[in-house]
Write a protein that holds these residues in place. Structure first.
Motif, PDB file in Angstrom:
ATOM      1  N   VAL A 184       0.859  -1.188   0.000  1.00  0.00           N
ATOM      2  CA  VAL A 184       0.000   0.000   0.000  1.00  0.00           C
ATOM      3  C   VAL A 184       0.893   1.235   0.000  1.00  0.00           C
ATOM      4  O   VAL A 184       2.096   1.137   0.196  1.00  0.00           O
ATOM      5  N   SER A 185       0.288   2.364  -0.193  1.00  0.00           N
ATOM      6  CA  SER A 185       1.058   3.606  -0.299  1.00  0.00           C
ATOM      7  C   SER A 185       1.766   3.933   1.020  1.00  0.00           C
ATOM      8  O   SER A 185       1.272   3.594   2.099  1.00  0.00           O
ATOM      9  N   PRO A 186       2.891   4.611   0.911  1.00  0.00           N
ATOM     10  CA  PRO A 186       3.603   5.022   2.135  1.00  0.00           C
ATOM     11  C   PRO A 186       2.744   5.869   3.069  1.00  0.00           C
ATOM     12  O   PRO A 186       2.880   5.773   4.279  1.00  0.00           O
ATOM     13  N   SER A 187       1.854   6.674   2.525  1.00  0.00           N
ATOM     14  CA  SER A 187       1.010   7.501   3.398  1.00  0.00           C
ATOM     15  C   SER A 187       0.076   6.629   4.236  1.00  0.00           C
ATOM     16  O   SER A 187      -0.168   6.928   5.411  1.00  0.00           O
ATOM     17  N   ARG A 188      -0.450   5.561   3.647  1.00  0.00           N
ATOM     18  CA  ARG A 188      -1.310   4.643   4.412  1.00  0.00           C
ATOM     19  C   ARG A 188      -0.495   3.902   5.468  1.00  0.00           C
ATOM     20  O   ARG A 188      -0.957   3.686   6.583  1.00  0.00           O
ATOM     21  N   LEU A 189       0.728   3.523   5.113  1.00  0.00           N
ATOM     22  CA  LEU A 189       1.600   2.863   6.090  1.00  0.00           C
ATOM     23  C   LEU A 189       1.918   3.823   7.238  1.00  0.00           C
ATOM     24  O   LEU A 189       1.885   3.444   8.409  1.00  0.00           O
ATOM     25  N   HIS A 190       2.220   5.068   6.894  1.00  0.00           N
ATOM     26  CA  HIS A 190       2.522   6.063   7.921  1.00  0.00           C
ATOM     27  C   HIS A 190       1.323   6.269   8.847  1.00  0.00           C
ATOM     28  O   HIS A 190       1.474   6.318  10.068  1.00  0.00           O
ATOM     29  N   ASN A 191       0.148   6.407   8.273  1.00  0.00           N
ATOM     30  CA  ASN A 191      -1.051   6.623   9.081  1.00  0.00           C
ATOM     31  C   ASN A 191      -1.289   5.464  10.040  1.00  0.00           C
ATOM     32  O   ASN A 191      -1.666   5.671  11.196  1.00  0.00           O
ATOM     33  N   ALA A 192      -1.068   4.245   9.560  1.00  0.00           N
ATOM     34  CA  ALA A 192      -1.263   3.072  10.412  1.00  0.00           C
ATOM     35  C   ALA A 192      -0.251   3.037  11.540  1.00  0.00           C
ATOM     36  O   ALA A 192      -0.595   2.752  12.695  1.00  0.00           O
ATOM     37  N   SER A 193       0.998   3.329  11.254  1.00  0.00           N
ATOM     38  CA  SER A 193       2.012   3.274  12.307  1.00  0.00           C
ATOM     39  C   SER A 193       1.911   4.486  13.233  1.00  0.00           C
ATOM     40  O   SER A 193       2.083   4.346  14.446  1.00  0.00           O
ATOM     41  N   ALA A 194       1.615   5.656  12.705  1.00  0.00           N
ATOM     42  CA  ALA A 194       1.516   6.863  13.537  1.00  0.00           C
ATOM     43  C   ALA A 194       0.421   6.715  14.583  1.00  0.00           C
ATOM     44  O   ALA A 194       0.557   7.202  15.713  1.00  0.00           O
ATOM     45  N   HIS A 195      -0.640   6.029  14.229  1.00  0.00           N
ATOM     46  CA  HIS A 195      -1.751   5.787  15.152  1.00  0.00           C
ATOM     47  C   HIS A 195      -1.278   4.992  16.372  1.00  0.00           C
ATOM     48  O   HIS A 195      -1.771   5.196  17.477  1.00  0.00           O
ATOM     49  N   ILE A 196      -0.310   4.109  16.181  1.00  0.00           N
ATOM     50  CA  ILE A 196       0.162   3.246  17.255  1.00  0.00           C
ATOM     51  C   ILE A 196       1.307   3.889  18.044  1.00  0.00           C
ATOM     52  O   ILE A 196       1.377   3.735  19.258  1.00  0.00           O
TER      53      ILE A 196
END
Length: 155
Positions: A49-61
């Motif tokens: 998936v896009s880096p922005s989606r990966l960032h959003n998922a990890s930033a949430h945690i």
């Protein structure tokens, strides 16, 4: 990771140091990176998936509020030594704080990160992974054993 700290020390000629000489904020600095790499590894696993989606998922945690929740969930699982490191990190006098987190969340997150840094320097990778996994599961931040996070599924 267990072999990582030994390999890093060996490769770069870094002598082992008495872990009690590290300040809680230094341990937290290291622990922040440890937590980030574990969470990014989980989020990236098997996904294209896009880096922005990966960032959003990890930033949430990795945000302070989530780290506070994880810390509260795992506190009963800690040894006396681990609880002491967590307390020292939480009570450390930091002259900075996150603009996106309350002071109490930030301090608890600092304690959690200090604990991870401490365990990393001791080479206790299995313990690090156990505590993170338990924290993610107990808080509901980890959806299931496949590593799915709510943010990836809805991003």
């Amino acid at each position: 990771m267990e072999e990582s700290i030994s390999a890093i020390r060996s490769t770069f000629g870094i002598a082992e140091r008495d872990i009690r000489t590290y300040s809680p904020l230094t341990l937290a600095f290291l622990g922040d990176g440890v937590f980030e790499i574990v969470i990014r590894s989980i989020v990236v696993a098997g996904r294209n998936v896009s880096p922005s989606r990966l960032h959003n998922a990890s930033a949430h945690i990795v945000k302070a509020e989530s780290q506070r929740k994880i810390t509260e969930a795992i506190e009963p699982l800690l040894s006396d030594d681990e609880a002491d490191i967590l307390r020292r990190g939480r009570n450390a006098k930091s002259y900075t704080h996150s603009k996106n987190a309350s002071v109490s969340d930030y301090r608890m997150a600092t304690g959690f990160e200090a604990l991870l840094g401490y365990l990393y320097l001791l080479g206790k990778d299995e313990r690090i992974l156990f505590l993170i996994k338990q924290g993610l599961e107990l808080t509901g931040l980890f959806k299931d054993h496949t590593g799915e996070f709510e943010e990836i599924n809805h991003a």
